[in-house]
Design a protein around this motif. Structure first.
Motif, PDB file in Angstrom:
ATOM      1  N   HIS A  41      -5.380  10.058  51.427  1.00 47.02           N
ATOM      2  CA  HIS A  41      -5.065  11.225  51.710  1.00 47.02           C
ATOM      3  C   HIS A  41      -5.101  11.551  52.953  1.00 47.02           C
ATOM      4  O   HIS A  41      -5.255  10.870  53.837  1.00 47.02           O
ATOM      5  CB  HIS A  41      -6.025  12.386  50.463  1.00 47.02           C
ATOM      6  CG  HIS A  41      -7.356  12.497  51.029  1.00 47.02           C
ATOM      7  ND1 HIS A  41      -8.393  11.449  50.401  1.00 47.02           N
ATOM      8  CD2 HIS A  41      -7.947  13.428  51.783  1.00 47.02           C
ATOM      9  CE1 HIS A  41      -9.590  12.308  50.715  1.00 47.02           C
ATOM     10  NE2 HIS A  41      -9.516  13.002  51.866  1.00 47.02           N
ATOM     11  N   ILE A  42      -4.410  12.612  52.833  1.00 43.62           N
ATOM     12  CA  ILE A  42      -4.407  12.797  54.130  1.00 43.62           C
ATOM     13  C   ILE A  42      -4.839  14.871  54.293  1.00 43.62           C
ATOM     14  O   ILE A  42      -4.187  14.823  53.562  1.00 43.62           O
ATOM     15  CB  ILE A  42      -3.067  12.736  55.568  1.00 43.62           C
ATOM     16  CG1 ILE A  42      -2.590  13.419  56.893  1.00 43.62           C
ATOM     17  CG2 ILE A  42      -2.147  13.553  54.345  1.00 43.62           C
ATOM     18  CD1 ILE A  42      -1.819  12.793  57.575  1.00 43.62           C
ATOM     19  N   SER A  43      -5.729  15.116  55.570  1.00 43.84           N
ATOM     20  CA  SER A  43      -5.635  16.491  55.365  1.00 43.84           C
ATOM     21  C   SER A  43      -5.819  17.379  57.348  1.00 43.84           C
ATOM     22  O   SER A  43      -5.871  16.387  58.318  1.00 43.84           O
ATOM     23  CB  SER A  43      -7.234  16.461  55.397  1.00 43.84           C
ATOM     24  OG  SER A  43      -7.815  16.484  54.355  1.00 43.84           O
ATOM     25  N   PHE A  44      -5.391  18.327  56.659  1.00 45.87           N
ATOM     26  CA  PHE A  44      -4.870  19.018  58.235  1.00 45.87           C
ATOM     27  C   PHE A  44      -5.976  20.339  58.331  1.00 45.87           C
ATOM     28  O   PHE A  44      -5.676  20.635  57.142  1.00 45.87           O
ATOM     29  CB  PHE A  44      -2.975  19.372  57.938  1.00 45.87           C
ATOM     30  CG  PHE A  44      -2.373  18.529  58.528  1.00 45.87           C
ATOM     31  CD1 PHE A  44      -2.312  17.999  59.205  1.00 45.87           C
ATOM     32  CD2 PHE A  44      -1.861  17.724  56.859  1.00 45.87           C
ATOM     33  CE1 PHE A  44      -0.791  16.405  59.233  1.00 45.87           C
ATOM     34  CE2 PHE A  44      -0.974  16.657  56.956  1.00 45.87           C
ATOM     35  CZ  PHE A  44      -0.325  15.980  58.173  1.00 45.87           C
ATOM     36  N   ARG A  45      -6.147  20.810  59.471  1.00 40.52           N
ATOM     37  CA  ARG A  45      -7.065  21.953  59.931  1.00 40.52           C
ATOM     38  C   ARG A  45      -5.366  22.875  60.154  1.00 40.52           C
ATOM     39  O   ARG A  45      -4.872  22.609  60.975  1.00 40.52           O
ATOM     40  CB  ARG A  45      -7.864  21.701  60.070  1.00 40.52           C
ATOM     41  CG  ARG A  45      -8.825  22.227  61.017  1.00 40.52           C
ATOM     42  CD  ARG A  45     -10.321  22.533  61.420  1.00 40.52           C
ATOM     43  NE  ARG A  45     -11.222  22.193  60.089  1.00 40.52           N
ATOM     44  CZ  ARG A  45     -11.519  21.054  59.939  1.00 40.52           C
ATOM     45  NH1 ARG A  45     -11.909  19.997  61.018  1.00 40.52           N
ATOM     46  NH2 ARG A  45     -12.967  20.972  59.084  1.00 40.52           N
ATOM     47  N   HIS A  46      -5.981  23.920  59.380  1.00 41.55           N
ATOM     48  CA  HIS A  46      -5.914  25.522  59.928  1.00 41.55           C
ATOM     49  C   HIS A  46      -6.404  26.519  59.314  1.00 41.55           C
ATOM     50  O   HIS A  46      -6.468  26.608  58.095  1.00 41.55           O
ATOM     51  CB  HIS A  46      -3.852  25.015  59.230  1.00 41.55           C
ATOM     52  CG  HIS A  46      -3.011  26.461  59.793  1.00 41.55           C
ATOM     53  ND1 HIS A  46      -2.740  27.968  59.101  1.00 41.55           N
ATOM     54  CD2 HIS A  46      -2.277  25.944  60.810  1.00 41.55           C
ATOM     55  CE1 HIS A  46      -1.967  28.159  60.150  1.00 41.55           C
ATOM     56  NE2 HIS A  46      -1.110  27.097  60.481  1.00 41.55           N
TER      57      HIS A  46
END
Length: 404
Positions: free
Chosen positions: A332-337
């Motif tokens: 899975h891929i995770s982005f921080r925002h």
């Protein structure tokens, strides 16, 4: 990448035919299979047969027609996916219950070793279960430390190092062989939680010299919501460890109905109550899709899907917190925002189902069994549109109601 390039990859994809084996709603790009896998098309009929013919017609006779052996049979089916022997894995109970069993068993081996070492920020239930486990053994303690301090935390009092192989939030993957070797050098056992690894990345418990492991089956194995979990004990430990949940199905002679408990040999001793047959039927249907599957092609496709979304995130200034090296991450891929929750809800509103993790992480699952390259390319395009236009600022998306 453009749509035509994505379609070309799909045309050459040896896994592409598997997509038709799943129920996938029209107009939805499902990027949450790392939380709940999609429904295999064969599963409803399998459950119906278990309910109508096996339960309805055969009644109690079905226990002698495959039901009673389901925990061992399903464990043997999972074993190749985690690099284990067929007699080293059994299915039953939940991941949390299995984790509790193994932790307490590990704490009871040596009175001089009563400490569990784990990582702060581990999946919360793992730490919660560890807190409960130490309350069952006199003098036991839990020492949770940051990832970078794990090796220094191992000592003469360490009974077991408990780690999640792939981090549920960031997707970071531990070097299983290196951490296992370090724990063994300190005289400790290692217990791996494979919930975000099994069916997502290559796992070799035997090659790494691992001692113990648990994992769920409702993510990448598509066993259904709340599907029974699995438990692994290396063969060298099977006669030395005993489950603290000494239920009748773990008894050496469950139908002798003796008052005193005597553990069964091998993995059967880790069973407790009656197997949930309908749930196991659903899981067995999901596992059937893994027969003769080219797993190397699966891992390679996972990496390719990641690259598509990583490029989309980078193009729109999203901070990716998942390692770029495929060998050090999950699927899975995770982005921080700072507004990750609202962005997640805006994506769901556009038919892209991912999920959110506190406090600021958008998480998107990449399940190569049924996702196409075009699916993921289109998801990246929609992610770019949502962030570029600011459509996530709609007040509806900021209201924290149900999160998938």
């Amino acid at each position: 990448m453009n749509r035509d390039q994505a379609r070309a990859l799909d045309a050459a994809d040896p896994l592409a035919p598997l997509r038709s084996q799943f129920v996938l709603p029209d107009g939805v790009i499902y990027l949450d299979g790392n939380s709940l896998g999609a429904l295999p098309r064969a599963t409803p009929a399998a459950i119906a047969d278990a309910a109508e013919r096996q339960w309805g017609d055969r009644l109690i006779r079905s226990w002698n027609e495959g039901w009673i052996d389901a925990p061992q049979r399903l464990g043997a089916a999972i074993a190749p996916l985690i690099g284990a022997g067929q007699s080293e894995v059994i299915v039953g109970d939940s991941t949390s219950a299995n984790l509790f069993k193994l932790l307490v068993a590990a704490l009871r081996i040596d009175p001089a070793r009563r400490a569990i070492v784990s990582e702060t920020g581990n999946f919360p239930t793992d730490l919660h279960i560890a807190e409960g486990a130490i309350g069952c053994v006199d003098g036991a303690t839990l020492n949770a430390v940051p990832r970078g301090a794990l090796l220094d935390a191992l000592g003469d009092d360490t009974a077991v190092l408990m780690l999640t192989h792939v981090h549920y939030k960031t997707g970071e993957r531990f070097d299983m062989a290196a951490l296992t070797a370090a724990a063994h050098a300190a005289g400790a056992l290692v217990l791996w939680d494979l919930s975000h690894s099994t069916g997502a990345v290559a796992v070799d418990l035997t090659g790494a010299g691992a001692d113990l492991a648990v994992g769920c089956t409702y993510k990448y194995l598509n066993g259904g919501p709340g599907a029974p979990a699995f438990l692994y004990v290396a063969e060298r430990w099977q006669d030395r460890l005993a489950s603290p949940l000494s239920g009748w199905m773990g008894h050496a002679e469950p139908f002798a109905f003796a008052d005193a408990y005597r553990p069964a040999p091998g993995m059967t001793r880790w069973l407790a109550g009656t197997p949930p047959i309908l749930a196991m039927t659903a899981l067995e249907s999901g596992l059937s899709l893994w027969h003769d599957l080219d797993r190397d092609a699966l891992w390679a496709k996972s990496a390719a899907l990641f690259d598509i979304l990583a490029a989309a995130g980078k193009a729109h200034d999203l901070t990716c917190i998942t390692p770029s090296d495929p060998a050090t991450r999950g699927s899975h891929i995770s982005f921080r925002h700072p507004d990750a929750y609202a962005i997640t809800q805006a994506l769901i509103g556009r038919g892209v189902i991912g999920d959110f993790r506190d406090p600021d992480v958008l998480r998107l699952g990449l399940t190569p069994l049924y996702l196409s390259h075009e699916d993921v390319w289109r998801a990246g395009e929609i992610l770019g549109e949502v962030t570029a236009t600011g459509s996530w600022r709609d007040p509806r998306f900021a209201q924290r109601l149900a999160v998938t």
